[in-house]
Write a protein that holds these residues in place. Structure first.
Motif, short mmCIF file in Angstrom:
data_model
loop_
_atom_site.label_atom_id
_atom_site.label_comp_id
_atom_site.label_asym_id
_atom_site.label_seq_id
_atom_site.Cartn_x
_atom_site.Cartn_y
_atom_site.Cartn_z
N GLN A 1 39.57 42.37 37.58
CA GLN A 1 39.62 42.02 38.78
C GLN A 1 38.77 40.93 39.26
O GLN A 1 38.78 39.36 39.86
N TYR A 2 37.47 41.29 38.31
CA TYR A 2 35.88 40.33 38.79
C TYR A 2 35.02 39.63 37.49
O TYR A 2 34.88 38.83 38.16
N ASP A 3 36.29 39.58 36.72
CA ASP A 3 35.75 39.37 35.50
C ASP A 3 34.47 39.62 34.86
O ASP A 3 33.79 38.32 34.74
N ILE A 4 34.08 40.59 34.82
CA ILE A 4 32.98 40.26 35.31
C ILE A 4 32.76 41.88 33.73
O ILE A 4 33.74 42.42 33.53
N VAL A 5 31.64 42.07 33.24
CA VAL A 5 31.33 42.98 32.06
C VAL A 5 30.17 44.16 32.73
O VAL A 5 28.38 43.31 32.78
N PRO A 6 30.29 45.01 33.57
CA PRO A 6 29.25 45.76 34.11
C PRO A 6 28.48 46.58 32.67
O PRO A 6 29.16 46.82 31.75
N ASP A 7 27.52 46.88 33.03
CA ASP A 7 26.68 47.27 31.74
C ASP A 7 26.45 49.38 32.23
O ASP A 7 27.35 49.84 31.50
N ILE A 8 26.98 49.68 33.36
CA ILE A 8 27.33 51.35 33.68
C ILE A 8 27.95 50.91 34.74
O ILE A 8 28.19 50.34 35.65
N MET A 9 29.68 52.43 34.59
CA MET A 9 30.34 52.15 35.53
C MET A 9 30.58 53.84 35.78
O MET A 9 30.21 54.39 34.70
N THR A 10 30.60 53.80 37.32
CA THR A 10 30.68 55.79 37.51
C THR A 10 32.40 55.55 37.54
O THR A 10 33.16 55.47 38.42
N LEU A 11 33.05 57.33 37.64
CA LEU A 11 34.33 57.53 38.23
C LEU A 11 34.64 58.97 38.73
O LEU A 11 33.56 59.85 38.03
N GLY A 12 35.20 58.89 39.53
CA GLY A 12 35.72 60.90 39.89
C GLY A 12 36.94 60.33 40.63
O GLY A 12 38.01 59.50 40.26
N LYS A 13 37.01 61.31 41.86
CA LYS A 13 38.30 60.83 42.51
C LYS A 13 39.41 61.33 42.18
O LYS A 13 40.33 61.95 40.71
N GLY A 14 40.16 60.14 41.28
CA GLY A 14 42.11 59.87 40.55
C GLY A 14 41.58 59.64 39.48
O GLY A 14 42.74 61.00 38.71
N ILE A 15 40.37 60.35 38.84
CA ILE A 15 40.54 60.35 37.17
C ILE A 15 40.96 62.03 37.11
O ILE A 15 41.08 62.16 35.77
N GLY A 16 41.16 62.70 38.02
CA GLY A 16 40.90 64.40 37.48
C GLY A 16 42.12 64.44 38.43
O GLY A 16 42.88 65.46 38.72
N MET B 1 30.44 39.35 42.99
CA MET B 1 29.84 39.81 41.81
C MET B 1 29.72 39.59 40.77
O MET B 1 29.09 39.23 39.44
N GLN B 2 30.40 37.96 40.66
CA GLN B 2 29.87 37.10 38.91
C GLN B 2 28.55 36.89 39.32
O GLN B 2 27.77 36.10 38.68
N ASP B 3 28.13 36.45 40.71
CA ASP B 3 26.79 36.10 40.39
C ASP B 3 25.84 37.05 40.41
O ASP B 3 24.84 37.26 40.10
N VAL C 1 36.98 55.01 26.57
CA VAL C 1 36.94 52.93 25.87
C VAL C 1 37.25 52.77 25.60
O VAL C 1 36.70 50.88 25.59
N ASP C 2 38.79 52.82 25.06
CA ASP C 2 39.41 51.80 24.71
C ASP C 2 39.69 50.74 25.54
O ASP C 2 40.55 49.64 25.31
N ALA C 3 39.94 51.90 26.77
CA ALA C 3 40.59 50.67 28.19
C ALA C 3 39.37 49.98 28.60
O ALA C 3 39.90 49.08 29.78
N SER C 4 38.47 50.43 28.57
CA SER C 4 37.27 49.42 29.23
C SER C 4 36.31 48.85 28.73
O SER C 4 36.51 48.13 27.31
N CYS C 5 35.35 47.89 28.91
CA CYS C 5 34.32 47.43 27.86
C CYS C 5 33.02 48.25 27.72
O CYS C 5 31.93 47.51 27.15
N PHE C 6 32.98 49.66 28.10
CA PHE C 6 31.81 50.36 27.60
C PHE C 6 32.36 50.81 26.15
O PHE C 6 33.80 50.95 25.98
N ASP C 7 31.13 51.60 25.73
CA ASP C 7 30.85 52.40 24.11
C ASP C 7 31.04 54.01 24.68
O ASP C 7 31.66 54.94 23.50
#
Length: 397
Positions: free
Chosen positions: A236-251, A202-204, A88-94
């Motif tokens: 890198q796209y200067d956007i704020v998504p609403d939802i993000m999923t992570l996998g693979k590298g996180i573990g 992405m910005q559009d 949360v601290d490293a991203s735009c999510f809560d």
């Protein structure tokens, strides 16, 4: 089927595997049961972001396994809270929900978007995804994917997923109606051949989502955790998504994934989401060690430097053999051939001796490169030298 001392027929036959068994690995290298070593530029499909058996993962597993492995997701545990807070601290999510695989995280994103549509958009449920996209192998994520041919496997497919063209904003606009709740895409389409989304696209998408009260979901299962040169590709796209999923590298090689969302999107009721192993302290302790290693300015600077070095090396090979260039973001790259020799190159690379090279061909005319994020410049140089020789041999055939 047996080879060497291993009987492999006990494993369900779900993919074409070569006749070798890996016994150990360290960093960018693997060793099979005959003692042959391989330079690994697949790394479990971008899973082993710190290489094979990194000390961070080994130490976290050892230390946490002596403390607590799984008290049940019905209770808080220290590593999961710490990892969630760091993300949360490293991203735009809560808020964060931990799962076990990228497909499971994407299933959670789909469920969350549809629940949000039920609460806030009069039951809107359709999700716009992209042609040629890949979101996983569960029934829902296969339906969400745009991989050719997948719409006819395991019928009936789950309805509610409509396909637009990547980097074609007009094709997205044409699909929007009152039943659409979200837009979901990979910042870089990995399985499709390492195709990055344009920044303007992405910005559009973000503007269109805001204008039509839609959620924007980024599937960063492959692009997240430093793979593209920033901690998350969306940055890198200067956007704020609403939802993000992570996998693979996180573990870093351990089964772990995550669903992250902004506070306004988190509408799950108790019981809507869960899982026996979700957020277990063993895996989240590893995830925290991986994040701490990656989320370091010197580490990320090295990723960017090595990305440029790999990109230039692949470009040089493309120019030498009159190929169709290279592309990608960070250490997720592809070399586009001028023939359908990619599978032959992969096989020759693996079987060449005394040292093998592990490559991936998601398309017959394309090679994909997903080395460890801490791969050395010498290892990249060695891979490029080996690849050059392999291509030369294939052409002589």
């Amino acid at each position: 089927m047996e080879f060497n001392k291993f009987k492999v027929s006990s494993l369900m036959d779900i993919t074409a595997r070569p006749d070798l068994v890996f016994l150990r690995g360290h960093g960018s290298w693997l060793e099979d049961d005959t003692g042959k070593k391989y330079l690994d530029f697949i790394q479990g499909w971008a899973v082993n972001c710190l290489g094979h058996s990194p000390k961070e993962v080994v130490n976290a597993l050892s230390e946490q396994s002596r403390l607590l492995i799984n008290p049940s997701p019905a209770f808080y545990n220290k590593p999961s809270v710490e990892l969630a807070t760091s993300l949360v601290d490293a991203s735009c999510f809560d808020h964060v929900f931990f799962a076990n695989s990228g497909a499971e995280a994407n299933e959670g994103a789909i469920k969350l978007a549809r629940k949000w549509g039920k609460v806030h958009k009069k039951g809107a449920y359709k999700i716009i995804t992209m042609k040629d996209s890949f979101h996983g192998r569960t029934l829902a994520t296969m339906s969400a994917s745009g991989k050719p041919g997948w719409d006819s496997i395991f019928p009936p497919r789950m309805e509610g997923f409509i396909k637009a063209g990547l980097n074609d904003i007009e094709s997205v606009k044409e699909l929007i109606d009152d039943d659409v709740v979200a837009i979901m895409l990979e910042p870089v389409q990995g399985e499709a051949g390492v195709i990055p989304s344009d920044k303007k696209f992405m910005q559009d998408l973000r503007k269109i989502a805001d204008l039509n009260n839609l959620l924007l979901i980024v599937d960063e299962v492959q692009t997240g955790m430093g793979r593209t040169g920033t901690l998350f590709a969306y940055q890198q796209y200067d956007i704020v998504p609403d939802i993000m999923t992570l996998g693979k590298g996180i573990g870093g090689g351990i089964p772990l994934s995550a669903l992250l969302a902004r506070d306004s999107v988190c509408v799950f009721s108790h019981g809507d989401q869960g899982g026996t192993y979700n957020g277990n302290p063993l895996c989240t302790a590893v995830g925290l060690s991986v994040l701490n290693a990656i989320n370091n300015s010197n580490f990320m600077k090295s990723v960017v430097v090595n990305s440029d070095f790999l990109s230039q090396g692949l470009s040089n090979i493309s120019d030498k053999y009159d190929m169709n260039g290279e592309r990608g973001m960070g250490l997720l790259r592809a070399l586009v051939l001028n023939s359908d020799d990619a599978p032959a190159i992969v096989e020759l690379a693996r079987n060449s001796g005394p040292t093998g090279l592990l490559l991936n061909a998601p398309r017959s005319n394309l090679l994909r490169f997903m080395p460890a994020l801490n791969v050395s410049k010498d290892e990249i140089s060695l891979m490029l030298e080996m690849l050059d020789n392999l291509i030369s041999k294939i052409l002589k055939r």
